[in-house]
Design a protein around this motif. Structure first.
Motif: not given
Lengths: 458, 458
Positions: A144, A411, A413-416
């Motif tokens: 991630t 985003t 850092e949390h991602g998709i």
């Protein structure tokens, strides 16, 4: 049951290490965020790369989806098997394979967690700095492209993964990168798999850069009248080249929550939390220079702590923030979202978000990694109130649109995962279909974590 | 003439900005290294992304190869049009488009050179740190994933490119990345194009991270009895977290060449050249700490220079090294090669190379970026002596094999081009065919810099 034939072959391959028990399926169907559970058809616990390769070969033959699982702490549903199939739990591939002290690198299996790795490294004088908060697995963090509080100094997973072993969608095993610190030898495949969220292959081994444990660590907390002042102080600090190891922002609502939760008495205003790593004298010099800067920007209550126990007390505010916020409303759930903008637009983005949440009656404390321009909102809702949930998700959506307008990203850092796929076209334009083209070249059968990140294949 | 129909359309598009003059073709067929000249069929000088896009559309229709050209300083023949077609010279797309001072980033066109960019930035208090030696174009530096003397502190082009505008093989224009410092929004396309040597698309715009100009700079030079001692000193320095801005190694042969060329009197032994950036007191502290370390390793002649003129004198040795080495044998040519290994294996790699060159009668001074484990050999030969040239290239080949055996890479910074394609399978194994698969997905007609980096399409 779906994928019967595949499961039969997988069972022959893995024996007890393939489970179909309801409790295990449920456990691997959940998410830390607000997405509905999606139990897979089976959970596999491989112990070797060879097993992972065989497993994927079987799934490829049967068109059975394969989704990787580390510790299940991803926030956008990355590890949820939304099309069913097999979840591959890497918890039994959690060994440190090789520490190279002189080269400051380590080769590990993907299932080891961040805290376990640092425990194993303790005696070496080295540590792995990327810290997303959760005690995530390194495989999940790589997949991630995680970062967290220390990225301002040490970079994200993109900067700290030197090489990978990956099982591709047809079961082939490749190695990317080397232990050399840099290379110009062809496409950066390591960088392509980091952040691909398991849609291009399964990471079965990782070589990480390490850092020397700092001689001294110094931490401080400091209040500001306005978020804009806090951000201006951080910008000055970065421009002067003062190397902050962490620099965190928490808003007034978060401070209030922490005070209530942990019996603290911080002034109810925005705060910065900062940490410096280095030699004793370097840390002292940095603390002094930073003190002068925050004074220029009206910072107050600035005090340093170099002893570990004092530092822990200071960081209590940050570490407790998430739980403190959830405790504001027992039984609530939350949309935990993050965006990232150029730092010059950060104050504007946070202020606009605060105003927006107020206008729409959403409770959502804000905190974040101010040195990267990255911030989080924890948008709370009553799980039995669909209208309130809709208001929370709509507010998250406006945060993204605002970030994109300010030259940022949906985003940091949390991602998709499943949570942010709807913004990919808006953020990337035609480049999103390029991602789809790469996915198709690497996984023509669309079995690797399908339903995530890229456009649906034609 | 090949590609007649394409050239006719290109001429209609570009007018005078397409040239077929022999002198221009010859100029764009040469290389700084030892490869035979390969004049293209035409040279284009576009001024806008729109023109580049149209140009590629025309070439795609006719299957005409397209090769990008910055300043022609690549060392492995990257900008040579080995299959003919059009060379796209970006020298007329060389503007700074936007400087964001608070965010410490800049958006530029690809044709601007490193020195021009830093001249334009001088008044801002910011600078772009990546320094490969040559005054290369930033487009070329991005395409070859360049690095150089400062990578140990500031990273390579991989670490310093935030985003790109790229014209794909069908003429479509995409943007990758944002101005945010980090992102987890999908595949790292920026990282895929950086280092792809123009085989996946043409870079038409770049957003770069900048650094604050340091308050103080301090430099020193220091001799060692053995390369192993010098490397051990560098390893200790890195482990202690002392942030070197540059740390360069030059071997005895290079010192001898510099002494002869520039009338210097450095002791004839291996030397380290080091530079620190920071505040006055930080730089002084670092210099002192480094001094203690090199004393432990038998370093001698250690002296600091903080004044710019004294620093320049110290760096004369490094900057003159290439010309000094060529001047050892007037009229000679050279195989300029680089490899990169884990730093713990660097002394071994350099010593084995020195012994190998001696055993095979090849003159080849060695110098390099010791903090990255990266070193260069300049293997000289008489252009009229094919046997000597063969010995030089054979020695370069053994350097690569040795680097791979030691866990390193065939090139730390010069890239693949035509010079190192033959080692790709050995270095990457099955991952090389993955690169071929990605290339085919992005450029099915194989018109973008064909004959480089990836396997030949089936």
């Amino acid at each position: 049951m779906a994928y019967d034939a595949a499961l039969k072959e997988l069972s022959a391959l893995l024996g007890d290490a393939l489970t179909l028990s309801k409790s295990d399926l449920d456990l691997h169907g959940r998410s830390e965020s607000h997405f509905p559970p999606t139990p897979p058809d089976a959970v596999a616990y491989p112990t070797t790369t060879g097993q992972v390769s065989e497993l994927v070969r079987i799934c490829a033959r049967h068109g059975c989806p394969v989704t990787a699982w580390g510790t299940g702490t991803s926030l956008e549903g990355q590890s949820q098997a939304v099309r069913g199939g097999v979840v591959v739990d890497f918890s039994r591939m959690n060994r440190v394979l090789e520490v190279n002290q002189a080269d400051m690198d380590v080769r590990i299996q993907p299932g080891i967690t961040r805290e376990e790795l640092n425990r194993e490294l303790r005696a070496t004088g080295l540590f792995f700095p990327v810290d997303p908060g959760a005690n995530a697995s390194l495989g999940g963090m790589a997949a991630t492209r995680a970062s967290g509080t220390t990225a301002v100094r040490y970079g994200t997973m993109r900067d700290n993964v030197l090489g990978l072993e990956v099982v591709l969608a047809d079961g082939e095993v490749i190695r990317t990168g080397t232990r050399a610190r840099k290379s110009s030898a062809g496409y950066d495949l390591t960088g392509l798999f980091v952040g691909a969220e398991g849609t291009l292959g399964l990471i079965t081994e990782i070589t990480l850069r390490l850092q020397g444990q700092p001689e001294a660590i110094s931490a401080a907390v400091c209040g500001f009248e306005r978020i804009g002042d806090a951000v201006a102080a951080v910008i000055d600090t970065i421009q002067m080249g003062i190397p902050m190891a962490r620099i965190e922002f928490i808003d007034t609502a978060s401070v209030r929550a922490v005070n209530a939760y942990a019996g603290m008495e911080f002034p109810e205003k925005p705060h910065l939390l900062v940490e410096f790593h280095g030699s004793d004298s370097a840390v002292a010099e940095q603390a002094e220079a930073f003190g002068a800067i925050i004074e220029d920007h009206g910072g107050s209550g600035y005090a340093w702590a170099q002893k570990p126990e004092d530092r822990s007390a200071l960081w209590t505010m940050r570490h407790n923030a998430f739980y403190a916020i959830l405790a504001l409303r027992p039984g609530c759930r939350s949309v935990v979202t993050d965006v990232c903008v150029p730092i010059s637009r950060l104050a504007e983005a946070v202020e606009a978000t605060t105003a927006d949440l107020e206008a729409h009656g959403v409770t959502g404390p804000i905190l974040g990694h101010v040195g990267d321009g990255n911030f989080h909102a924890i948008l709370m809702f009553d799980p039995n109130d669909p209208e309130e949930e809709a208001r929370a998700t709509a507010a998250a959506s406006r945060m993204v649109e605002r970030a994109l307008k300010l030259g940022g990203t949906s985003t940091g850092e949390h991602g998709i995962g499943i949570g942010k796929r709807g913004y990919m076209e808006q953020e990337h334009g035609a480049a999103w279909s390029v991602m789809g083209r790469l996915k198709k070249a690497m996984d023509p059968g669309n079995i690797m974590n399908p339903g995530k990140l890229v456009p649906e294949p034609d």
